[in-house]
Design a protein around this motif. Structure first.
Motif, PDB file in Angstrom:
ATOM      1  N   ALA A 317       0.837  -1.208   0.000  1.00 50.83           N
ATOM      2  CA  ALA A 317       0.000   0.000   0.000  1.00 50.83           C
ATOM      3  C   ALA A 317       0.871   1.258   0.000  1.00 50.83           C
ATOM      4  O   ALA A 317       0.534   2.262  -0.638  1.00 50.83           O
ATOM      5  N   ALA A 318       1.997   1.211   0.715  1.00 51.65           N
ATOM      6  CA  ALA A 318       2.892   2.369   0.794  1.00 51.65           C
ATOM      7  C   ALA A 318       3.485   2.707  -0.570  1.00 51.65           C
ATOM      8  O   ALA A 318       3.638   3.891  -0.919  1.00 51.65           O
ATOM      9  N   LEU A 319       3.821   1.703  -1.352  1.00 53.53           N
ATOM     10  CA  LEU A 319       4.356   1.960  -2.694  1.00 53.53           C
ATOM     11  C   LEU A 319       3.333   2.704  -3.543  1.00 53.53           C
ATOM     12  O   LEU A 319       3.657   3.676  -4.237  1.00 53.53           O
ATOM     13  N   ALA A 320       2.082   2.230  -3.480  1.00 51.92           N
ATOM     14  CA  ALA A 320       1.016   2.923  -4.215  1.00 51.92           C
ATOM     15  C   ALA A 320       0.807   4.331  -3.668  1.00 51.92           C
ATOM     16  O   ALA A 320       0.568   5.288  -4.423  1.00 51.92           O
ATOM     17  N   GLY A 321       0.915   4.469  -2.342  1.00 52.22           N
ATOM     18  CA  GLY A 321       0.727   5.778  -1.721  1.00 52.22           C
ATOM     19  C   GLY A 321       1.813   6.762  -2.100  1.00 52.22           C
ATOM     20  O   GLY A 321       1.540   7.953  -2.326  1.00 52.22           O
ATOM     21  N   PHE A 322       3.057   6.299  -2.166  1.00 53.81           N
ATOM     22  CA  PHE A 322       4.143   7.179  -2.596  1.00 53.81           C
ATOM     23  C   PHE A 322       3.899   7.676  -4.029  1.00 53.81           C
ATOM     24  O   PHE A 322       4.133   8.840  -4.349  1.00 53.81           O
ATOM     25  N   TRP A 323       3.440   6.772  -4.883  1.00 58.68           N
ATOM     26  CA  TRP A 323       3.152   7.160  -6.257  1.00 58.68           C
ATOM     27  C   TRP A 323       2.028   8.199  -6.305  1.00 58.68           C
ATOM     28  O   TRP A 323       2.118   9.187  -7.035  1.00 58.68           O
ATOM     29  N   PHE A 324       1.013   7.988  -5.492  1.00 57.44           N
ATOM     30  CA  PHE A 324      -0.108   8.933  -5.452  1.00 57.44           C
ATOM     31  C   PHE A 324       0.372  10.309  -4.983  1.00 57.44           C
ATOM     32  O   PHE A 324       0.028  11.336  -5.578  1.00 57.44           O
ATOM     33  N   LEU A 325       1.157  10.348  -3.899  1.00 62.73           N
ATOM     34  CA  LEU A 325       1.649  11.623  -3.387  1.00 62.73           C
ATOM     35  C   LEU A 325       2.549  12.311  -4.404  1.00 62.73           C
ATOM     36  O   LEU A 325       2.525  13.540  -4.543  1.00 62.73           O
ATOM     37  N   PHE A 326       3.344  11.543  -5.094  1.00 62.14           N
ATOM     38  CA  PHE A 326       4.224  12.115  -6.117  1.00 62.14           C
ATOM     39  C   PHE A 326       3.403  12.796  -7.210  1.00 62.14           C
ATOM     40  O   PHE A 326       3.768  13.865  -7.699  1.00 62.14           O
ATOM     41  N   ARG A 327       2.272  12.183  -7.565  1.00 62.78           N
ATOM     42  CA  ARG A 327       1.432  12.742  -8.620  1.00 62.78           C
ATOM     43  C   ARG A 327       0.636  13.962  -8.166  1.00 62.78           C
ATOM     44  O   ARG A 327       0.386  14.871  -8.950  1.00 62.78           O
ATOM     45  N   HIS A 328       0.240  13.998  -6.897  1.00 60.99           N
ATOM     46  CA  HIS A 328      -0.738  14.993  -6.470  1.00 60.99           C
ATOM     47  C   HIS A 328      -0.266  15.951  -5.381  1.00 60.99           C
ATOM     48  O   HIS A 328      -0.946  16.941  -5.113  1.00 60.99           O
ATOM     49  N   SER A 329       0.849  15.663  -4.734  1.00 63.17           N
ATOM     50  CA  SER A 329       1.326  16.574  -3.690  1.00 63.17           C
ATOM     51  C   SER A 329       2.835  16.405  -3.551  1.00 63.17           C
ATOM     52  O   SER A 329       3.317  15.700  -2.663  1.00 63.17           O
ATOM     53  N   ARG A 330       3.567  17.075  -4.436  1.00 62.79           N
ATOM     54  CA  ARG A 330       5.017  16.891  -4.451  1.00 62.79           C
ATOM     55  C   ARG A 330       5.665  17.323  -3.130  1.00 62.79           C
ATOM     56  O   ARG A 330       6.601  16.687  -2.660  1.00 62.79           O
ATOM     57  N   GLU A 331       5.164  18.423  -2.538  1.00 63.55           N
ATOM     58  CA  GLU A 331       5.788  18.869  -1.294  1.00 63.55           C
ATOM     59  C   GLU A 331       5.630  17.843  -0.187  1.00 63.55           C
ATOM     60  O   GLU A 331       6.552  17.599   0.584  1.00 63.55           O
ATOM     61  N   LEU A 332       4.457  17.186  -0.119  1.00 66.30           N
ATOM     62  CA  LEU A 332       4.274  16.140   0.884  1.00 66.30           C
ATOM     63  C   LEU A 332       5.076  14.898   0.541  1.00 66.30           C
ATOM     64  O   LEU A 332       5.625  14.230   1.423  1.00 66.30           O
ATOM     65  N   PHE A 333       5.153  14.603  -0.729  1.00 66.40           N
ATOM     66  CA  PHE A 333       5.954  13.456  -1.166  1.00 66.40           C
ATOM     67  C   PHE A 333       7.400  13.627  -0.719  1.00 66.40           C
ATOM     68  O   PHE A 333       7.995  12.711  -0.138  1.00 66.40           O
ATOM     69  N   TYR A 334       7.965  14.800  -0.954  1.00 64.34           N
ATOM     70  CA  TYR A 334       9.364  15.028  -0.584  1.00 64.34           C
ATOM     71  C   TYR A 334       9.532  15.093   0.936  1.00 64.34           C
ATOM     72  O   TYR A 334      10.538  14.625   1.476  1.00 64.34           O
ATOM     73  N   PHE A 335       8.556  15.670   1.635  1.00 65.59           N
ATOM     74  CA  PHE A 335       8.644  15.715   3.099  1.00 65.59           C
ATOM     75  C   PHE A 335       8.677  14.298   3.683  1.00 65.59           C
ATOM     76  O   PHE A 335       9.518  13.981   4.529  1.00 65.59           O
ATOM     77  N   VAL A 336       7.763  13.432   3.244  1.00 72.54           N
ATOM     78  CA  VAL A 336       7.710  12.057   3.752  1.00 72.54           C
ATOM     79  C   VAL A 336       8.977  11.304   3.381  1.00 72.54           C
ATOM     80  O   VAL A 336       9.528  10.545   4.189  1.00 72.54           O
ATOM     81  N   LEU A 337       9.463  11.530   2.163  1.00 75.51           N
ATOM     82  CA  LEU A 337      10.678  10.855   1.715  1.00 75.51           C
ATOM     83  C   LEU A 337      11.888  11.307   2.538  1.00 75.51           C
ATOM     84  O   LEU A 337      12.725  10.489   2.936  1.00 75.51           O
ATOM     85  N   ILE A 338      11.980  12.611   2.793  1.00 75.42           N
ATOM     86  CA  ILE A 338      13.090  13.128   3.615  1.00 75.42           C
ATOM     87  C   ILE A 338      13.026  12.546   5.025  1.00 75.42           C
ATOM     88  O   ILE A 338      14.045  12.142   5.592  1.00 75.42           O
ATOM     89  N   LEU A 339      11.829  12.510   5.603  1.00 74.60           N
ATOM     90  CA  LEU A 339      11.667  11.944   6.946  1.00 74.60           C
ATOM     91  C   LEU A 339      12.107  10.487   6.973  1.00 74.60           C
ATOM     92  O   LEU A 339      12.818  10.059   7.896  1.00 74.60           O
TER      93      LEU A 339
END
Length: 643
Positions: A317-339
């Motif tokens: 589910a997390a893999l799909a979620g990362f893809w979703f965040l990358f498509r729709h909320s780049r700032e959140l995607f990068y924040f979660v990835l940095i964390l």
């Protein structure tokens, strides 16, 4: 429905808290549980970095007039922190959906905008575009994230017993919430109050656990993304530091003030600036930080191989979620990835055995992504059935997590460490001394029973490895002045020799080691005749075999139930014959299994000792205790054949 929409975060958190009660430990468990419970109950000083907020909060909670043992109340507090952390975590995901995925909290505006664009989407675009902003979608995804975190193996385990990480993760999630609220605040309104809230939660976090620093890179990314790097943003940081630093300093004043009052557990004795800095920086543990690339690779391998057990299908589910965040909320995607990567890269460079708790923020990042994996499912489906499918996915993954981890996590009925510590203390004569370094199984637990429950407080537990530290002199002198008085000459020499090492001055390791060994040997020689002296089996098998711990001439050691007793001559000495029930609930983990092997080996040694003196009835008793408590232990044939 409006009540549910408004209150579902705390309703979910409350339900999880009730569930946590069924896996709560009734007493002390392994590693630091006993020590941390003790410092909370008596307002002591914990091991580095001191954890003042954790200590004060636990002490206040222990004063509540609940008809419960102190240890159970403190275990209960861990469940409270973890359940509260899940509650705030659900609020974080709700905020992410409302503000970062949809860009507004105005439901009507989102619906109208998406309704106009929907007709122009291709089938492919439809799959990867947000569904209409419906309250049910927000609730489902938020609760899914909360459940995924709540039943993550390591997170869930923090709810079962006393540990600093339960409060740590709660404060970390609160910091993330304030960060996100500050990020979405209107810049035209001036410096948002949420930045001050972030400063407060970060100060509280740092006053509990220094790994709060792992939040800083992600926070810095969002802060400068919103405010840019300019004079105003630097001024804003100054304003936050104006709140952060005084609050942090005030809380950390607890350490020198309380240490100056000589509590029974006073790790590091941080009364001076030198001792204080050595303690709060965790200097004695720095030798395990960034030690080698090989160690880092080993810890990384441990993290990766543990992930399936930590999360089961949440990973998919997390893999799909990362893809979703990358498509729709780049700032959140990068924040979660940095964390995630900040936590992993830091933690793999800490070479300790129980490293799992250091990955908690990485687990939180995966839980956020996992929640949006459920949202990905909602996007893929259409019609009212999408919520049935989304709920089914969430429920299936959560139940799989619970079923897979329950046996390893649940501490319900775990009395092994209490039974071991109390039994070992109960059979020792008055004012005995025991030299050991069984921290994970005996020493930490014994702190709680001796200093909080006043059970066999007369027993002097000399923790061999902690005697390498100068502060131990002050703690032992406070608690056992007569014991320290008999060792003054040896202790004085050791304190002189170890001082350059602790101050980073030139030192001679051989000289320090020689003074240390003289101190250990004096513990035995100076107390023989005045007190009964016991040696841990680990000291017997290691230090004594290497000649580092030496008995006075004419003395030997004999197996005396769980420890060896120092004895003069070769005459037979009886040991207590007591019925044991060390592990009534049948719990099993690395620490329990190792402890069981340790105890079983000592009982076998005692049975062999009885046979050598032709005490076969007594030998049979110990063999029966072996079979009853440790049915998996293979009793040596040399014992069974002589009975």
């Amino acid at each position: 429905m409006s009540f549910l929409q408004k209150h579902y975060p705390w309703l979910t958190g409350s339900a999880i808290f009730i569930f946590y009660l069924f896996t709560l430990a009734p007493s002390v468990v392994q590693i630091d549980s006993g020590e941390l419970a003790t410092v909370q109950a008596v307002l002591g000083i914990a091991h580095p970095t001191g954890y003042p907020l954790f200590t004060i909060a636990g002490y206040l909670f222990s004063l509540l007039p609940l008809p419960l043992p102190v240890i159970y109340k403190l275990n209960l507090l861990s469940a409270v922190w973890c359940a509260a952390g899940v509650t705030v975590f659900i609020m974080v995901i709700r905020l992410v959906m409302q503000e970062f995925v949809f860009g507004t909290r105005d439901i009507k505006t989102v619906k109208e905008t998406q309704g106009k664009k929907k007709a122009a989407r291709t089938k492919k675009e439809e799959i990867f575009s947000p569904v209409l902003f419906e309250p049910a979608a927000v609730i489902l995804v938020s609760v899914a994230g909360g459940l995924f975190l709540a039943f993550n193996k390591t997170y869930w385990f923090q709810s079962t017993s006393v540990e600093v990480y339960s409060l740590h993760i709660f404060l970390a999630v609160c910091s993330i919430w304030f960060m996100l609220k500050a990020y979405i605040s209107d810049a035209a309104a001036g410096f948002s109050k949420y930045w001050y809230g972030l400063a407060v939660t970060l100060a509280l976090g740092f006053s509990n656990h220094m790994t709060t620093i792992l939040l800083i890179p992600g926070i810095a990314y969002l802060y400068f993304r919103k405010n840019r790097f300019n004079k105003e943003s630097i001024t804003g940081i100054g304003k936050m530091l104006g709140v952060f630093i005084p609050l942090l300093v005030i809380i950390y004043q607890y350490l020198p003030i309380r240490a100056g009052q000589n509590p029974p557990l006073n790790w590091g004795n941080p009364v001076s600036w030198e001792n204080f800095m050595r303690h709060v920086t965790g200097k004695q543990y720095q030798v395990w930080m960034f030690s080698s690339w090989d160690e880092a690779k080993e810890q990384l391998f441990k993290f990766i191989t543990n992930l399936p057990a930590e999360f089961t299908l949440v990973l998919i589910a997390a893999l799909a979620g990362f893809w979703f965040l990358f498509r729709h909320s780049r700032e959140l995607f990068y924040f979660v990835l940095i964390l995630f990567f900040t936590t992993v890269l830091y933690s793999i460079n800490y070479s300790i055995n129980d490293i799992e708790t250091y990955f908690l923020l990485a687990n939180a990042a995966l839980a956020i992504a996992g929640a949006f994996g459920v949202y990905f499912v909602l996007n893929y489906l259409s019609g009212s059935k999408k919520y049935i499918a989304g709920t089914a996915v969430m429920a299936f993954i959560t139940l799989l997590q619970i079923g897979y981890n329950y046996k390893d996590v649940s501490q319900r009925g775990n009395m092994f460490f209490e039974n071991y510590a109390k039994t070992a203390l109960s059979v020792m004569p008055q004012n005995s001394v025991v030299l050991t370094y069984q921290w994970d199984y005996f020493i930490s637990s014994s702190y709680y029973f001796r200093y909080v429950e006043n059970y066999r407080k007369d027993i002097i537990v000399a923790e061999k490895e902690l005697f390498r530290r100068s502060w131990m002199y002050n703690q032992m002198k406070t608690t056992y002045p007569d014991f320290v008085k008999s060792l003054e000459p040896e202790w004085k020499v050791f304190l002189q020799q170890v001082q350059p090492f602790e101050r980073d001055l030139p030192y001679n390791p051989q000289v320090i080691e020689g003074a240390y060994r003289n101190l250990l040997n004096a513990i035995i020689s100076q107390n023989i005749g005045k007190r009964d002296v016991f040696i841990g089996p680990e000291v017997f098998e290691n230090e004594m075999q290497r000649g580092e711990v030496v008995l006075p001439d004419g003395y030997t050691v004999i197996p005396h139930l769980f420890f060896f007793k120092v004895s003069k001559g070769i005459e037979y000495e009886p040991a207590p014959m007591i019925e044991m029930n060390l592990n009534p609930s049948g719990h099993s983990n690395y620490y329990i299994d190792f402890g069981k092997t340790l105890i079983a080996t000592m009982l076998a040694r005692r049975a062999d000792y009885e046979i050598r003196y032709d005490k076969k009835d007594r030998a049979r008793f110990y063999v029966d205790q072996l079979r009853k408590n440790f049915p998996e232990y293979i009793i040596p044939e040399q014992i069974l054949g002589r009975l």
